[in-house]
Design a protein around this motif. Structure first.
Motif, mmCIF file in Angstrom:
data_model
loop_
_atom_site.group_PDB
_atom_site.id
_atom_site.type_symbol
_atom_site.label_atom_id
_atom_site.label_comp_id
_atom_site.label_asym_id
_atom_site.label_seq_id
_atom_site.Cartn_x
_atom_site.Cartn_y
_atom_site.Cartn_z
ATOM 1 N N GLY A 49 25.410 13.992 26.415
ATOM 2 C CA GLY A 49 24.546 15.156 26.214
ATOM 3 C C GLY A 49 24.889 15.863 24.917
ATOM 4 N N ALA A 50 26.199 15.986 24.646
ATOM 5 C CA ALA A 50 26.637 16.603 23.388
ATOM 6 C C ALA A 50 26.327 15.695 22.206
ATOM 7 C CB ALA A 50 28.132 16.905 23.458
ATOM 8 N N SER A 51 26.469 14.392 22.391
ATOM 9 C CA SER A 51 26.123 13.450 21.319
ATOM 10 C C SER A 51 24.644 13.565 20.960
ATOM 11 C CB SER A 51 26.438 12.010 21.748
ATOM 12 O OG SER A 51 27.822 11.809 21.918
ATOM 13 N N ARG A 111 37.843 7.344 10.723
ATOM 14 C CA ARG A 111 36.661 7.909 10.062
ATOM 15 C C ARG A 111 35.448 7.963 10.988
ATOM 16 N NH1 ARG A 111 37.123 8.401 4.678
ATOM 17 N NH2 ARG A 111 34.873 8.271 4.375
ATOM 18 N N CYS A 112 35.690 8.368 12.222
ATOM 19 C CA CYS A 112 34.575 8.481 13.176
ATOM 20 C C CYS A 112 34.729 9.742 14.024
ATOM 21 C CB CYS A 112 34.472 7.236 14.054
ATOM 22 S SG CYS A 112 35.948 6.850 15.023
ATOM 23 N N LEU A 113 35.083 10.856 13.369
ATOM 24 C CA LEU A 113 35.246 12.109 14.097
ATOM 25 C C LEU A 113 33.922 12.521 14.720
ATOM 26 C CD1 LEU A 113 37.332 14.313 14.758
ATOM 27 C CD2 LEU A 113 36.483 15.574 12.757
ATOM 28 N N HIS A 114 33.945 12.743 16.031
ATOM 29 C CA HIS A 114 32.731 13.053 16.790
ATOM 30 C C HIS A 114 33.138 13.998 17.917
ATOM 31 C CE1 HIS A 114 28.694 12.394 18.284
ATOM 32 N NE2 HIS A 114 29.132 11.937 19.442
ATOM 33 N N PRO A 115 32.732 15.266 17.889
ATOM 34 C CA PRO A 115 33.188 16.237 18.882
ATOM 35 C C PRO A 115 33.063 15.788 20.342
ATOM 36 C CG PRO A 115 32.038 17.359 17.130
ATOM 37 C CD PRO A 115 31.879 15.882 16.852
ATOM 38 N N PRO A 116 31.944 15.156 20.753
ATOM 39 C CA PRO A 116 31.873 14.697 22.141
ATOM 40 C C PRO A 116 32.951 13.682 22.505
ATOM 41 C CG PRO A 116 29.687 14.792 21.190
ATOM 42 C CD PRO A 116 30.658 14.994 20.061
ATOM 43 N N GLY A 117 33.594 13.075 21.496
ATOM 44 C CA GLY A 117 34.683 12.154 21.781
ATOM 45 C C GLY A 117 35.810 12.834 22.529
ATOM 46 N N GLY A 118 36.048 14.112 22.234
ATOM 47 C CA GLY A 118 37.063 14.858 22.973
ATOM 48 C C GLY A 118 36.718 14.943 24.443
ATOM 49 N N ALA A 119 35.441 15.146 24.730
ATOM 50 C CA ALA A 119 34.995 15.196 26.128
ATOM 51 C C ALA A 119 35.091 13.823 26.778
ATOM 52 C CB ALA A 119 33.554 15.710 26.195
ATOM 53 N N ALA A 120 34.834 12.773 26.008
ATOM 54 C CA ALA A 120 34.945 11.412 26.545
ATOM 55 C C ALA A 120 36.390 11.110 26.935
ATOM 56 C CB ALA A 120 34.442 10.404 25.516
#
Length: 226
Positions: free
Chosen positions: A53-55, A113-122
């Motif tokens: 959802g964040a992605s 080199r793939c910083l993605h905020p929803p990754g923290g939620a994952a």
């Protein structure tokens, strides 16, 4: 009080927001439809994970953001989930495992080199998720997380092409920008020097920032000549 409700994003008019809302709705719905057909997503595993959802917000609302590009979405979500699974399996204390998972996910995404905020939620989902998620282990990073991410990015590419937006975003080439700059104007190296002086990180590609500042300088010169 009215300042609290002003748009946070530059050039984010109401029309663009509507397009983003429709795109996100279509993107999430179609991702669920596609992933529901995958036979190995079964049992207690969800068809789609909440971080998607964040992605979707990033892919459809700010498609020019470096954090919303295909590799950050796919790589960021998958790698972060792998980190989360590793933290859960290695650290018995759930509280410590959750913190380590998110912190290490940021490190891994930054290095790759793939910083993605929803990754923290994952990463967090892999730690505090259901028993089915824990039983799936590292496979959870690929089904459903990886498949979800690939499907969302693919839908985003098609949708933005239909709405005449660039995705994946292609910033102006620095060489072309420098060549087009007026004498005495802003150059890419000037932007690099200015960024080096500030401790903050900005959610915009340096090439885009250079182009925006250069065009603003051009319009200022035109205005003063009138």
């Amino acid at each position: 009080m009215s300042r609290l409700f002003r748009p946070l994003l530059a050039n984010a008019g109401f029309g663009r927001r509507v397009i983003a809302c429709i795109g996100a709705a279509i993107g999430i719905a179609l991702t669920m439809v596609v992933c529901a057909q995958v036979p190995w997503i079964e049992g207690d595993l969800p068809i789609i994970v909440a971080p998607l959802g964040a992605s979707a917000v990033l892919v459809f609302a700010v498609p020019a953001s470096p954090l919303a590009q295909p590799w950050p979405v796919v790589g960021g979500n998958i790698l972060s989930t792998l980190v989360g699974v590793a933290a859960f399996q290695a650290i018995p204390n759930l509280t410590v495992a959750a913190g380590v998972a998110v912190g290490c996910a940021i490190l891994v995404m930054s290095l790759c080199r793939c910083l993605h905020p929803p990754g923290g939620a994952a990463a967090l989902t892999a730690v505090i998720g259901s028993a089915g998620i824990h039983d799936a282990g590292y496979a959870f990073a690929f089904a459903p997380v990886g498949i979800n991410s690939i499907a969302l990015v693919s839908i985003g590419m098609f949708y933005h092409r239909m709405t005449a937006l660039s995705y994946p975003h292609e910033p102006a080439a620095p060489v072309a920008i420098a060549a087009a700059a007026e004498p005495g104007g802003i150059r890419p190296e000037d932007i690099d020097a200015a960024l080096a002086e500030t401790p903050d990180a900005f959610d915009i590609a340096p090439e885009d920032l250079t182009l925006l500042l250069e065009r603003a300088e051009h319009f200022a010169r035109v205005r003063w000549k009138k």
